[in-house]
Scaffold this active site. Structure first.
Site, PDB file in Angstrom:
ATOM      1  N   LYS A  22       0.836  -1.209   0.000  1.00  8.56           N
ATOM      2  CA  LYS A  22       0.000   0.000   0.000  1.00  8.56           C
ATOM      3  C   LYS A  22       0.871   1.259   0.000  1.00  8.56           C
ATOM      4  O   LYS A  22       0.477   2.283  -0.544  1.00  8.56           O
ATOM      5  CB  LYS A  22      -0.964   0.007   1.193  1.00  8.56           C
ATOM      6  CG  LYS A  22      -2.081  -1.017   1.026  1.00  8.56           C
ATOM      7  CD  LYS A  22      -3.265  -0.764   1.939  1.00  8.56           C
ATOM      8  CE  LYS A  22      -4.346  -1.808   1.733  1.00  8.56           C
ATOM      9  NZ  LYS A  22      -5.440  -1.733   2.699  1.00  8.56           N
ATOM     10  N   LYS A  71      -3.878 -10.477  -7.224  1.00 10.06           N
ATOM     11  CA  LYS A  71      -5.093 -10.890  -6.514  1.00 10.06           C
ATOM     12  C   LYS A  71      -6.251  -9.970  -6.892  1.00 10.06           C
ATOM     13  O   LYS A  71      -6.040  -8.785  -7.185  1.00 10.06           O
ATOM     14  CB  LYS A  71      -4.792 -10.933  -5.016  1.00 10.06           C
ATOM     15  CG  LYS A  71      -5.409  -9.884  -4.194  1.00 10.06           C
ATOM     16  CD  LYS A  71      -5.049  -9.932  -2.763  1.00 10.06           C
ATOM     17  CE  LYS A  71      -5.269  -8.496  -2.294  1.00 10.06           C
ATOM     18  NZ  LYS A  71      -5.401  -8.189  -0.964  1.00 10.06           N
ATOM     19  N   LYS A  84     -10.297  -4.581  -4.830  1.00  6.43           N
ATOM     20  CA  LYS A  84     -11.121  -3.400  -5.095  1.00  6.43           C
ATOM     21  C   LYS A  84     -10.283  -2.282  -5.734  1.00  6.43           C
ATOM     22  O   LYS A  84     -10.818  -1.423  -6.407  1.00  6.43           O
ATOM     23  CB  LYS A  84     -11.690  -2.855  -3.784  1.00  6.43           C
ATOM     24  CG  LYS A  84     -12.718  -3.743  -3.110  1.00  6.43           C
ATOM     25  CD  LYS A  84     -13.078  -3.155  -1.734  1.00  6.43           C
ATOM     26  CE  LYS A  84     -13.643  -4.200  -0.803  1.00  6.43           C
ATOM     27  NZ  LYS A  84     -13.681  -3.782   0.609  1.00  6.43           N
TER      28      LYS A  84
HETATM   29  P1  AMP Z   1     -11.193  -6.136   2.640  1.00  5.32           P
HETATM   30  O1  AMP Z   1     -12.177  -5.751   1.616  1.00  5.32           O
HETATM   31  O2  AMP Z   1      -9.790  -5.806   2.271  1.00  5.32           O
HETATM   32  O3  AMP Z   1     -11.582  -5.676   4.023  1.00  5.32           O
HETATM   33  O4  AMP Z   1     -11.230  -7.720   2.679  1.00  5.32           O
HETATM   34  C1  AMP Z   1     -12.292  -8.452   3.223  1.00  5.32           C
HETATM   35  C2  AMP Z   1     -11.948  -9.916   3.291  1.00  5.32           C
HETATM   36  O5  AMP Z   1     -11.840 -10.476   1.984  1.00  5.32           O
HETATM   37  C3  AMP Z   1     -10.628 -10.250   3.991  1.00  5.32           C
HETATM   38  O6  AMP Z   1     -10.810 -11.405   4.793  1.00  5.32           O
HETATM   39  C4  AMP Z   1      -9.697 -10.545   2.865  1.00  5.32           C
HETATM   40  O7  AMP Z   1      -8.655 -11.412   3.245  1.00  5.32           O
HETATM   41  C5  AMP Z   1     -10.620 -11.196   1.854  1.00  5.32           C
HETATM   42  N1  AMP Z   1     -10.149 -11.040   0.465  1.00  5.32           N
HETATM   43  C6  AMP Z   1      -9.885  -9.868  -0.167  1.00  5.32           C
HETATM   44  N2  AMP Z   1      -9.479 -10.090  -1.434  1.00  5.32           N
HETATM   45  C7  AMP Z   1      -9.480 -11.441  -1.612  1.00  5.32           C
HETATM   46  C8  AMP Z   1      -9.169 -12.308  -2.718  1.00  5.32           C
HETATM   47  N3  AMP Z   1      -8.779 -11.815  -3.885  1.00  5.32           N
HETATM   48  N4  AMP Z   1      -9.289 -13.644  -2.536  1.00  5.32           N
HETATM   49  C9  AMP Z   1      -9.705 -14.152  -1.346  1.00  5.32           C
HETATM   50  N5  AMP Z   1     -10.010 -13.402  -0.271  1.00  5.32           N
HETATM   51  C10 AMP Z   1      -9.911 -12.062  -0.389  1.00  5.32           C
END
Ligand code: AMP
Ligand code: TRP
Length: 329
Positions: A114, A195, A198
């Site tokens: 980041k 990966k 968003k």
């Molecule tokens: P966040 O939107 O960053 O708060 O992520 C929410 C959840 O989604 C967290 O548990 C992340 O580890 C999971 N996550 C985010 N991106 C991925 C991805 N590409 N594959 C699997 N899990 C993900």
């Protein structure tokens, strides 16, 4: 008493199928297993670490609440709350900072990534992100934390922090264990080396995408050379990712998916995949459309969750202060 389980999602934009298969779907299954006391929260303090518009924040917070409830999180079974409404999260993070060596925080992959991505805004919150995350978990004595793979390093840091603190001041915190799904790392549809995130919407399939959009995105998703539907992440990363997505939605192993498409090509597989995703997301999308009209009821759910979480966290922070000699009366 059942062990506690906690997880959170940042309100930073629309959720994608990586979030769903990597975490949200798992939240619901773990909740329904009735093996845990579940806490699911909206990590709004964490979301301030990236650029944001205050005008959009309330909508983003409510959207995560809607996503939770639409996916099947049941406020009768789980405590759903908003992180910033519980002052103990911030308090504990300030306390734990004193036991968090900067060298350990500097090594965090997410911090490094980041910092590169938002070079003009490398702030203290970003650096301290794992310490706040450890506080989120410790306040509820959570033993289990369902997350995607990208969060595992943060939980390892939390375990180290718990151990260090307990050795110094007496047993205070649980050492939390990550709980991963098979789909712990879903890759971007336009680049299987990255990966799904968003921050790069072009490669995302969002939970709110319309059927036509889903068909279009899956059709356009990159594939590897060859035509065999075979899971081989090294030499066929793109098709392997799509197979994992299919397996995730169908609750099947990748081997079963391979067998199903043994004598079929990428075209047939992709068509079936798109329809599978559409079918799987329909109940979620329907529920969300209903709940959007009932935002007052959703806010009530959060208010009740905040009250319950606040009591648990409030007690824990007092216990911590006592351990540290901060409570005179
Ligand atoms: P966040 O939107 O960053 O708060 O992520 C929410 C959840 O989604 C967290 O548990 C992340 O580890 C999971 N996550 C985010 N991106 C991925 C991805 N590409 N594959 C699997 N899990 C993900
Ligand atoms: N860091 C998590 C993410 O980006 C969100 C989060 C914040 C979290 N605090 C947490 C997840 C505590 C589990 C437990 O996805």
């Amino acid at each position: 008493m059942k062990p506690a389980l906690i997880s959170g999602i940042q309100p930073t934009g629309k959720l994608h199928i990586g979030n769903y298969l990597g975490s949200l779907k798992n939240f619901v299954e773990l909740q329904n297993s009735e093996k845990y006391r579940c806490y699911f929260f909206i990590a709004d303090l964490h979301s301030l670490t990236e650029d944001f518009d205050p005008k959009e924040k309330p909508g983003q917070i409510l959207t995560v609440a809607l996503d939770y409830l639409s996916a099947g999180i049941d406020p009768k079974k789980s405590i759903v709350f908003v992180q910033s409404k519980i002052p103990a999260h911030s308090e504990l993070a300030i306390i734990l900072n004193n036991f968090s060596p900067t060298g350990e925080l500097k090594r965090m992959t997410q911090f490094k990534d980041k910092s590169e991505r938002q070079a003009e805004n490398v702030n203290m919150g970003l650096f301290d992100y794992p310490v706040l995350m450890a506080s989120d978990v410790f306040l509820y004595d959570a033993a289990v934390v369902p997350v995607g793979e990208d969060q595992v390093q943060h939980l390892e840091l939390a375990r180290t922090l718990a151990r260090r603190f307990n050795n110094k001041f007496g047993k205070t915190f649980m050492e939390p264990k990550p709980f991963l799904t098979e789909a712990k790392r879903i890759m971007s549809l336009d680049n299987p080396e990255k990966k799904m995130s968003k921050s790069s919407p072009a490669g995302c399939l969002f939970l709110d995408d319309e059927p036509e959009t889903i068909r279009e995105k899956i059709k356009r998703a990159v594939t590897d050379s060859g035509h065999e539907v075979k899971c081989d992440p090294e030499s066929k990363p793109a098709i392997s990712n799509l197979i994992r997505i299919y397996a995730g939605f169908m609750n099947e192993t990748t081997e079963i998916v391979e067998k199903k498409f043994k004598n079929k090509g990428y075209g047939d597989f992709k068509k079936d995949l798109a329809e599978t995703i559409i079918r799987s997301l329909t109940p979620f999308q329907k529920k969300k459309k209903e709940l959007i009209k009932k935002s007052a009821a959703v806010k009530k759910v959060l208010a009740a969750g905040n009250r319950k979480a606040g009591m648990v966290a409030g007690q824990k922070i007092e216990e911590v202060k006592e351990q540290l000699g901060l409570s005179i009366d």
